[in-house]
Design a protein around this motif. Structure first.
Motif, PDB file in Angstrom:
ATOM      1  N   ASP A  49       0.796  -1.000   0.451  1.00 32.48           N
ATOM      2  CA  ASP A  49      -0.185  -0.159   0.306  1.00 32.48           C
ATOM      3  C   ASP A  49       0.558   1.439   0.072  1.00 32.48           C
ATOM      4  N   ILE A  50       1.950   1.267   0.910  1.00 28.87           N
ATOM      5  CA  ILE A  50       2.837   2.263   0.888  1.00 28.87           C
ATOM      6  C   ILE A  50       3.737   2.352  -0.774  1.00 28.87           C
ATOM      7  N   SER A  51       3.888   1.648  -0.939  1.00 31.11           N
ATOM      8  CA  SER A  51       4.771   1.918  -1.973  1.00 31.11           C
ATOM      9  C   SER A  51       4.416   2.335  -3.333  1.00 31.11           C
ATOM     10  N   SER A  52       2.311   2.089  -3.584  1.00 32.11           N
ATOM     11  CA  SER A  52       2.093   2.184  -4.698  1.00 32.11           C
ATOM     12  C   SER A  52       1.296   3.399  -4.457  1.00 32.11           C
ATOM     13  N   CYS A  53       0.993   3.960  -2.842  1.00 30.42           N
ATOM     14  CA  CYS A  53       1.460   5.049  -2.710  1.00 30.42           C
ATOM     15  C   CYS A  53       2.036   6.231  -2.725  1.00 30.42           C
ATOM     16  N   GLY A  54       3.086   5.527  -2.723  1.00 30.18           N
ATOM     17  CA  GLY A  54       4.418   6.019  -3.390  1.00 30.18           C
ATOM     18  C   GLY A  54       4.614   6.497  -4.685  1.00 30.18           C
ATOM     19  N   SER A  55       4.399   5.681  -5.800  1.00 32.36           N
ATOM     20  CA  SER A  55       3.937   5.431  -7.101  1.00 32.36           C
ATOM     21  C   SER A  55       3.053   6.412  -7.244  1.00 32.36           C
TER      22      SER A  55
END
Length: 67
Positions: A49-55
């Protein structure tokens, strides 16, 4: 909790007021986020969830800079 992929340590949850990490050509700063941190080597783990939010944030800022 789970094993660190780099050493024999255990990844523990840690809630931080502010966490910054490099993503593409810049940095993403998150506030009040829980990440995983190895209790032996200190390697940091971010959930999907955090990684996709960063993207998503990076794509949004790229769109703004083009306009």
């Amino acid at each position: 909790m789970y094993r660190c992929e780099y050493c024999e340590g255990t990844v523990q949850p840690l809630t931080l007021k502010r966490e910054a990490f490099k993503h593409r050509d810049g940095f993403v700063i998150l506030e009040d986020v829980t990440i995983g941190v190895c209790d032996t080597c200190g390697n940091r783990y971010y959930c999907a969830d955090i990684s996709s939010c960063g993207s998503c944030c990076c794509n949004w800022s790229e769109t703004l800079s083009k306009n």
